[in-house]
Design a protein around this motif. Structure first.
Motif, PDB file in Angstrom:
ATOM      1  N   ASN A 121       0.847  -1.164   0.035  1.00 27.88           N
ATOM      2  CA  ASN A 121       0.096  -0.069  -0.176  1.00 27.88           C
ATOM      3  C   ASN A 121       0.753   1.269   0.063  1.00 27.88           C
ATOM      4  N   THR A 122       1.518   1.608  -0.904  1.00 28.24           N
ATOM      5  CA  THR A 122       2.341   2.737  -1.242  1.00 28.24           C
ATOM      6  C   THR A 122       1.696   4.192  -0.848  1.00 28.24           C
ATOM      7  N   PRO A 123       0.398   4.289  -1.474  1.00 33.23           N
ATOM      8  CA  PRO A 123      -0.174   5.364  -0.935  1.00 33.23           C
ATOM      9  C   PRO A 123      -0.306   5.586   0.581  1.00 33.23           C
ATOM     10  N   MET A 124      -0.558   4.832   1.338  1.00 35.37           N
ATOM     11  CA  MET A 124      -0.660   4.974   2.818  1.00 35.37           C
ATOM     12  C   MET A 124       0.789   5.176   3.226  1.00 35.37           C
ATOM     13  N   ALA A 125       1.938   4.321   2.728  1.00 33.18           N
ATOM     14  CA  ALA A 125       3.181   4.605   3.189  1.00 33.18           C
ATOM     15  C   ALA A 125       3.553   6.127   2.781  1.00 33.18           C
ATOM     16  N   MET A 126       3.305   6.426   1.767  1.00 32.85           N
ATOM     17  CA  MET A 126       3.665   7.859   1.361  1.00 32.85           C
ATOM     18  C   MET A 126       2.696   9.118   2.223  1.00 32.85           C
ATOM     19  N   SER A 127       1.791   8.456   2.823  1.00 32.88           N
ATOM     20  CA  SER A 127       1.175   9.424   3.654  1.00 32.88           C
ATOM     21  C   SER A 127       1.787   9.438   5.064  1.00 32.88           C
ATOM     22  N   VAL A 128       2.499   8.553   5.341  1.00 36.62           N
ATOM     23  CA  VAL A 128       3.202   8.585   6.690  1.00 36.62           C
ATOM     24  C   VAL A 128       4.716   9.527   6.167  1.00 36.62           C
ATOM     25  N   LEU A 129       5.023   9.372   5.137  1.00 35.06           N
ATOM     26  CA  LEU A 129       6.467  10.312   4.753  1.00 35.06           C
ATOM     27  C   LEU A 129       6.001  11.828   4.912  1.00 35.06           C
ATOM     28  N   PHE A 130       4.660  12.069   4.382  1.00 31.76           N
ATOM     29  CA  PHE A 130       4.255  13.499   4.460  1.00 31.76           C
ATOM     30  C   PHE A 130       3.917  14.064   6.055  1.00 31.76           C
ATOM     31  N   GLU A 131       3.537  12.942   6.844  1.00 30.93           N
ATOM     32  CA  GLU A 131       3.357  13.414   8.177  1.00 30.93           C
ATOM     33  C   GLU A 131       4.706  13.861   8.759  1.00 30.93           C
ATOM     34  N   MET A 132       5.875  13.099   8.407  1.00 30.48           N
ATOM     35  CA  MET A 132       7.174  13.146   8.853  1.00 30.48           C
ATOM     36  C   MET A 132       7.526  14.671   8.398  1.00 30.48           C
ATOM     37  N   SER A 133       7.418  14.653   6.961  1.00 32.82           N
ATOM     38  CA  SER A 133       7.764  16.076   6.501  1.00 32.82           C
ATOM     39  C   SER A 133       7.032  17.343   7.108  1.00 32.82           C
ATOM     40  N   HIS A 134       5.718  17.357   7.532  1.00 33.35           N
ATOM     41  CA  HIS A 134       5.116  18.239   8.299  1.00 33.35           C
ATOM     42  C   HIS A 134       5.709  18.373   9.449  1.00 33.35           C
ATOM     43  N   GLU A 135       5.998  17.420  10.089  1.00 35.80           N
ATOM     44  CA  GLU A 135       6.481  17.489  11.489  1.00 35.80           C
ATOM     45  C   GLU A 135       7.948  18.179  11.560  1.00 35.80           C
ATOM     46  N   VAL A 136       8.790  17.644  10.539  1.00 35.64           N
ATOM     47  CA  VAL A 136      10.156  18.452  10.218  1.00 35.64           C
ATOM     48  C   VAL A 136       9.986  19.856   9.984  1.00 35.64           C
ATOM     49  N   ASN A 137       8.873  20.145   9.265  1.00 33.00           N
ATOM     50  CA  ASN A 137       8.790  21.694   8.920  1.00 33.00           C
ATOM     51  C   ASN A 137       8.326  22.377  10.284  1.00 33.00           C
ATOM     52  N   ARG A 138       7.602  21.736  11.033  1.00 34.26           N
ATOM     53  CA  ARG A 138       6.812  22.352  12.203  1.00 34.26           C
ATOM     54  C   ARG A 138       8.164  22.574  13.213  1.00 34.26           C
ATOM     55  N   LEU A 139       9.319  21.693  13.224  1.00 36.49           N
ATOM     56  CA  LEU A 139      10.435  21.560  14.049  1.00 36.49           C
ATOM     57  C   LEU A 139      11.402  22.436  14.064  1.00 36.49           C
ATOM     58  N   LYS A 140      11.523  22.808  12.631  1.00 40.83           N
ATOM     59  CA  LYS A 140      12.816  23.426  12.137  1.00 40.83           C
ATOM     60  C   LYS A 140      13.150  24.429  13.056  1.00 40.83           C
ATOM     61  N   SER A 141      12.482  25.388  13.254  1.00 40.95           N
ATOM     62  CA  SER A 141      12.875  26.560  13.994  1.00 40.95           C
ATOM     63  C   SER A 141      12.826  26.277  15.522  1.00 40.95           C
ATOM     64  N   SER A 142      12.219  25.623  16.052  1.00 35.33           N
ATOM     65  CA  SER A 142      12.084  25.430  17.455  1.00 35.33           C
ATOM     66  C   SER A 142      12.917  24.256  18.170  1.00 35.33           C
ATOM     67  N   ALA A 143      13.061  23.197  17.228  1.00 38.83           N
ATOM     68  CA  ALA A 143      13.772  21.932  17.895  1.00 38.83           C
ATOM     69  C   ALA A 143      14.384  21.443  16.859  1.00 38.83           C
ATOM     70  N   ALA A 144      15.357  21.975  16.466  1.00 39.71           N
ATOM     71  CA  ALA A 144      16.333  21.689  15.285  1.00 39.71           C
ATOM     72  C   ALA A 144      16.954  20.369  15.103  1.00 39.71           C
ATOM     73  N   GLN A 145      17.407  19.851  16.537  1.00 40.05           N
ATOM     74  CA  GLN A 145      18.059  18.464  16.753  1.00 40.05           C
ATOM     75  C   GLN A 145      16.839  17.195  16.163  1.00 40.05           C
ATOM     76  N   GLN A 146      15.687  17.464  16.897  1.00 40.88           N
ATOM     77  CA  GLN A 146      14.556  16.484  16.847  1.00 40.88           C
ATOM     78  C   GLN A 146      14.206  16.707  15.169  1.00 40.88           C
TER      79      GLN A 146
END
Length: 173
Positions: A121-146
């Motif tokens: 189920n690659t579409p579902m797997a890719m949705s996980v990648l997008f969750e990760m991407s959003h989390e990276v963008n959210r944390l970039k300025s406040s928690a760079a190491q995370q």
């Protein structure tokens, strides 16, 4: 016999096991119409590669379940390019170089592999990648190491699908 022939030719040529799984995708449609030579609505991958990078085409194919029909259109390929660009943008200004070891026990990895184990189920797997991407963008300025830790895992999981293998800066140019 077609698959067996392909496998034996490839293994005979390379001297190595070819594949563990052989999956056919659904029919390719062009602008919601069956692709066929008789209708004159077919394309050659060489021509598509003049406009779109191979990774964009790979993303486009992976974004649909392999059993579903694949609707080829410039609009859908443009959407695939925009989505892939979004993933790459989350890696900008984050160091994801060096050897990256996958944390298979992380929630993201567990859900990614669960999706892949669910009939590829690659579409579902890719949705996980997008969750990760959003989390990276959210944390970039406040928690760079995370953010860096999640970005490295995002890159590693994406590479399992043949995505995000390039440097983000290079891709975005």
């Amino acid at each position: 016999p077609h698959h067996e022939n392909e496998i034996s030719q490839s293994e005979g040529c390379s001297g190595h096991k070819f594949v563990n799984y052989w999956i056919h995708n659904g029919f390719v449609r062009v602008d919601d119409e069956k692709m066929s030579k008789s209708l004159g609505n077919f394309f050659i991958i060489r021509d598509v590669l003049k406009t779109y990078a191979p990774e964009v085409i790979r993303y486009f194919i992976l974004n649909s379940h392999y059993q579903s029909p694949l609707n080829y259109s410039d609009e859908n390929l443009d959407k695939a390019k925009a989505s892939l660009t979004s993933l790459y943008q989350s890696l900008l200004d984050v160091d994801v170089t060096g050897d990256i070891e996958l944390d298979e026990k992380s929630d993201y990895a567990q859900r990614f592999f669960q999706a892949m184990d669910d009939d590829f189920n690659t579409p579902m797997a890719m949705s996980v990648l997008f969750e990760m991407s959003h989390e990276v963008n959210r944390l970039k300025s406040s928690a760079a190491q995370q953010a860096q830790s999640i970005a490295k895992q995002l890159k590693k999981l994406s590479e399992l699908l043949g995505l995000l293998e390039n440097d983000a800066q290079q891709f975005l140019q």
